[in-house]
Design a protein around this motif. Sequence first.
Motif, PDB file in Angstrom:
ATOM      1  N   THR A 125      21.132 -13.963   9.738  1.00  0.00           N
ATOM      2  CA  THR A 125      21.837 -14.758   9.929  1.00  0.00           C
ATOM      3  C   THR A 125      21.531 -15.724  10.612  1.00  0.00           C
ATOM      4  OG1 THR A 125      23.528 -14.343  11.304  1.00  0.00           O
ATOM      5  CG2 THR A 125      23.898 -13.635   9.314  1.00  0.00           C
ATOM      6  N   GLY A 126      21.322 -17.390  10.230  1.00  0.00           N
ATOM      7  CA  GLY A 126      20.925 -18.081  11.540  1.00  0.00           C
ATOM      8  C   GLY A 126      19.226 -18.470  11.697  1.00  0.00           C
ATOM      9  N   GLY A 127      19.062 -18.481  10.215  1.00  0.00           N
ATOM     10  CA  GLY A 127      17.559 -17.960   9.538  1.00  0.00           C
ATOM     11  C   GLY A 127      17.034 -17.776   8.710  1.00  0.00           C
ATOM     12  N   GLN A 128      15.995 -17.588   8.747  1.00  0.00           N
ATOM     13  CA  GLN A 128      14.835 -16.760   7.654  1.00  0.00           C
ATOM     14  C   GLN A 128      13.633 -15.339   8.080  1.00  0.00           C
ATOM     15  OE1 GLN A 128      12.864 -19.617   5.034  1.00  0.00           O
ATOM     16  NE2 GLN A 128      12.821 -18.194   3.908  1.00  0.00           N
ATOM     17  N   LEU A 129      14.245 -14.414   7.528  1.00  0.00           N
ATOM     18  CA  LEU A 129      13.121 -13.239   7.477  1.00  0.00           C
ATOM     19  C   LEU A 129      11.780 -14.576   6.560  1.00  0.00           C
ATOM     20  CD1 LEU A 129      13.057 -10.256   8.444  1.00  0.00           C
ATOM     21  CD2 LEU A 129      10.836 -10.981   6.800  1.00  0.00           C
ATOM     22  N   LEU A 130      10.931 -14.265   7.322  1.00  0.00           N
ATOM     23  CA  LEU A 130       9.601 -14.687   7.075  1.00  0.00           C
ATOM     24  C   LEU A 130       8.336 -13.733   6.530  1.00  0.00           C
ATOM     25  CD1 LEU A 130       8.467 -17.445   9.118  1.00  0.00           C
ATOM     26  CD2 LEU A 130      10.118 -17.564   7.241  1.00  0.00           C
ATOM     27  N   SER A 131       8.236 -12.673   7.555  1.00  0.00           N
ATOM     28  CA  SER A 131       7.640 -11.266   7.787  1.00  0.00           C
ATOM     29  C   SER A 131       7.636 -10.301   8.269  1.00  0.00           C
ATOM     30  CB  SER A 131       5.437 -11.964   7.124  1.00  0.00           C
ATOM     31  OG  SER A 131       5.151 -12.405   8.705  1.00  0.00           O
ATOM     32  N   THR A 176      20.157  -3.561  15.317  1.00  0.00           N
ATOM     33  CA  THR A 176      20.821  -4.914  14.700  1.00  0.00           C
ATOM     34  C   THR A 176      20.550  -6.007  16.660  1.00  0.00           C
ATOM     35  OG1 THR A 176      22.628  -4.421  14.114  1.00  0.00           O
ATOM     36  CG2 THR A 176      22.779  -6.557  14.478  1.00  0.00           C
ATOM     37  N   ILE A 177      19.178  -6.408  15.936  1.00  0.00           N
ATOM     38  CA  ILE A 177      18.992  -7.413  17.143  1.00  0.00           C
ATOM     39  C   ILE A 177      19.316  -9.103  16.980  1.00  0.00           C
ATOM     40  CG2 ILE A 177      16.484  -8.593  18.508  1.00  0.00           C
ATOM     41  CD1 ILE A 177      15.274  -6.416  16.525  1.00  0.00           C
ATOM     42  N   ALA A 178      20.186  -9.673  18.285  1.00  0.00           N
ATOM     43  CA  ALA A 178      20.410 -10.825  18.527  1.00  0.00           C
ATOM     44  C   ALA A 178      19.385 -12.126  18.790  1.00  0.00           C
ATOM     45  CB  ALA A 178      21.604 -11.298  19.196  1.00  0.00           C
ATOM     46  N   PHE A 179      19.191 -12.976  17.872  1.00  0.00           N
ATOM     47  CA  PHE A 179      18.532 -14.338  18.516  1.00  0.00           C
ATOM     48  C   PHE A 179      18.750 -15.475  18.845  1.00  0.00           C
ATOM     49  CE2 PHE A 179      18.099 -13.423  13.793  1.00  0.00           C
ATOM     50  CZ  PHE A 179      18.183 -15.023  13.490  1.00  0.00           C
ATOM     51  N   GLN A 180      17.978 -16.353  19.778  1.00  0.00           N
ATOM     52  CA  GLN A 180      18.364 -18.288  19.711  1.00  0.00           C
ATOM     53  C   GLN A 180      17.901 -18.623  18.686  1.00  0.00           C
ATOM     54  OE1 GLN A 180      18.083 -18.233  24.184  1.00  0.00           O
ATOM     55  NE2 GLN A 180      19.905 -17.707  23.910  1.00  0.00           N
ATOM     56  N   ASP A 185       0.690  -1.200  -0.282  1.00  0.00           N
ATOM     57  CA  ASP A 185      -0.230   0.388  -0.070  1.00  0.00           C
ATOM     58  C   ASP A 185       1.189   1.341  -0.403  1.00  0.00           C
ATOM     59  OD1 ASP A 185      -2.188  -1.835  -0.166  1.00  0.00           O
ATOM     60  OD2 ASP A 185      -2.421  -1.397   2.061  1.00  0.00           O
ATOM     61  N   GLY A 186       1.898   1.277  -0.512  1.00  0.00           N
ATOM     62  CA  GLY A 186       3.041   2.267  -0.505  1.00  0.00           C
ATOM     63  C   GLY A 186       3.483   2.637   0.749  1.00  0.00           C
ATOM     64  N   ASN A 187       3.558   1.823   1.659  1.00  0.00           N
ATOM     65  CA  ASN A 187       4.532   2.478   3.026  1.00  0.00           C
ATOM     66  C   ASN A 187       5.395   1.987   3.240  1.00  0.00           C
ATOM     67  OD1 ASN A 187       1.414   3.185   4.493  1.00  0.00           O
ATOM     68  ND2 ASN A 187       1.165   0.838   4.097  1.00  0.00           N
ATOM     69  N   GLY A 188       6.162   1.144   2.287  1.00  0.00           N
ATOM     70  CA  GLY A 188       6.953   1.682   2.048  1.00  0.00           C
ATOM     71  C   GLY A 188       8.370   0.719   2.189  1.00  0.00           C
ATOM     72  N   SER A 189       9.217   0.276   1.848  1.00  0.00           N
ATOM     73  CA  SER A 189      10.260  -0.936   2.111  1.00  0.00           C
ATOM     74  C   SER A 189      11.356  -0.841   3.236  1.00  0.00           C
ATOM     75  CB  SER A 189      10.521  -1.164   1.207  1.00  0.00           C
ATOM     76  OG  SER A 189      10.270  -1.219  -0.182  1.00  0.00           O
ATOM     77  N   ILE A 190      11.793  -2.091   4.462  1.00  0.00           N
ATOM     78  CA  ILE A 190      12.410  -2.215   5.463  1.00  0.00           C
ATOM     79  C   ILE A 190      14.231  -2.941   4.192  1.00  0.00           C
ATOM     80  CG2 ILE A 190      12.651  -2.993   7.345  1.00  0.00           C
ATOM     81  CD1 ILE A 190       9.934  -2.253   8.066  1.00  0.00           C
ATOM     82  N   GLY A 191      14.829  -2.391   4.782  1.00  0.00           N
ATOM     83  CA  GLY A 191      15.931  -3.457   4.700  1.00  0.00           C
ATOM     84  C   GLY A 191      16.696  -4.608   5.247  1.00  0.00           C
ATOM     85  N   TYR A 192      17.234  -5.541   5.199  1.00  0.00           N
ATOM     86  CA  TYR A 192      17.676  -6.409   5.903  1.00  0.00           C
ATOM     87  C   TYR A 192      18.249  -7.292   5.827  1.00  0.00           C
ATOM     88  CZ  TYR A 192      15.123 -10.438   3.908  1.00  0.00           C
ATOM     89  OH  TYR A 192      15.129 -11.886   3.480  1.00  0.00           O
ATOM     90  N   GLU A 193      19.010  -7.950   7.047  1.00  0.00           N
ATOM     91  CA  GLU A 193      20.159  -9.101   7.195  1.00  0.00           C
ATOM     92  C   GLU A 193      19.674  -9.445   8.371  1.00  0.00           C
ATOM     93  OE1 GLU A 193      24.352  -7.174   6.260  1.00  0.00           O
ATOM     94  OE2 GLU A 193      24.231  -6.067   4.628  1.00  0.00           O
ATOM     95  N   LEU A 239      19.739 -10.316  13.569  1.00  0.00           N
ATOM     96  CA  LEU A 239      18.510 -10.197  12.422  1.00  0.00           C
ATOM     97  C   LEU A 239      19.441  -8.360  12.017  1.00  0.00           C
ATOM     98  CD1 LEU A 239      16.079  -9.362   9.975  1.00  0.00           C
ATOM     99  CD2 LEU A 239      14.832  -9.249  11.823  1.00  0.00           C
ATOM    100  N   THR A 240      19.277  -8.083  11.267  1.00  0.00           N
ATOM    101  CA  THR A 240      19.788  -6.337  11.364  1.00  0.00           C
ATOM    102  C   THR A 240      18.343  -5.246  10.072  1.00  0.00           C
ATOM    103  OG1 THR A 240      21.917  -6.318  11.189  1.00  0.00           O
ATOM    104  CG2 THR A 240      21.365  -4.289  10.138  1.00  0.00           C
ATOM    105  N   LEU A 241      17.154  -4.568  10.644  1.00  0.00           N
ATOM    106  CA  LEU A 241      16.265  -4.026  10.410  1.00  0.00           C
ATOM    107  C   LEU A 241      16.379  -2.662   9.632  1.00  0.00           C
ATOM    108  CD1 LEU A 241      13.430  -5.510  11.734  1.00  0.00           C
ATOM    109  CD2 LEU A 241      14.453  -6.335   9.942  1.00  0.00           C
TER     110      LEU A 241
END
Length: 282
Positions: free
Chosen positions: A159-165, A231-235, A149-157, A187-189
């Motif tokens: 490691t250790g998994g997959q971004l779903l949504s 940048t957020i660390a996760f297990q 809906d034209g609300n923009g985009s978020i860049g990401y990187e 995850l870096t957003l």
Amino acid sequence: MKSHLTVFALTAILIVSIGMAPAFGQLTNESIVVTTDKASYSEGETIVITGEVRDLYSGTPISVIVKAPNGNLVSIAQIDVGADKKFSTEMTAGGALMKSEGAYIVTAQYGTVNRSAETTFEFGGAAATVTPPEEDESMVSDTMVSMGDGNGSIGYEITGGQLLSITPDVDANSLIVGIDATSDGSLTLTIPRSVADALLETGEDDEFFVLVDGEEVDFSEDVSSTDRTLTIAFQAGAEEIEIIGTFVVPEFGTIAAMILAVAIVSIIAVSAKSRLSIMPRY
């Protein structure tokens, strides 16, 4: 001799009358007949209902009524009888009023209840409706998430998994990030300020509040005039990251109100004491 013949004749007439009575009654019961083309139906099949009347009454239609096993009305139709004394109608098995499995009753009534007939058919029940899951509001590529809906985009990187949504929660002023963490990672957003931000009332930057599966975690952040990069660390096994922007936690709001009330009372008390101290004494 003549009297014997008279008695014999009367007896014969009586016997004939008794013998004819059932036949007349049977004809009365069959003043109308109704049937279906099959004994049972599945959802979506066409049910053909046909019938015939013994006597034709000009201007009088046939009422064809279908009822469910629990007695609820499924359908009712008014059908004209043809010159050949026959009638026919069709309906589709299933629908909002025809869901239950069981025996359905078809009643054909021609003017009065005395001219009616019934038949039944079996229905296998409506198939369970499977509602496909709603598509995520975001569209994920290898490095970007479009918010739609034209609300923009978020860049990401990641490691250790997959971004779903990434789904915005407007009421909570937060972003809900779905991930599939196969191992420990991060995850870096890069979040445009137009998508989400955390600001003080003065307009200066405030800190985001970050939860991983409901637990508050530390994170690092780089800030620019247009973006905020977290940048957020996760297990391993983590499923959801929530990033909360500018908001007031209910508990904090209550405490703040109490502090403000105490401050106001203190100011009033000090002001009153000051006025008393400067008043002339007599």
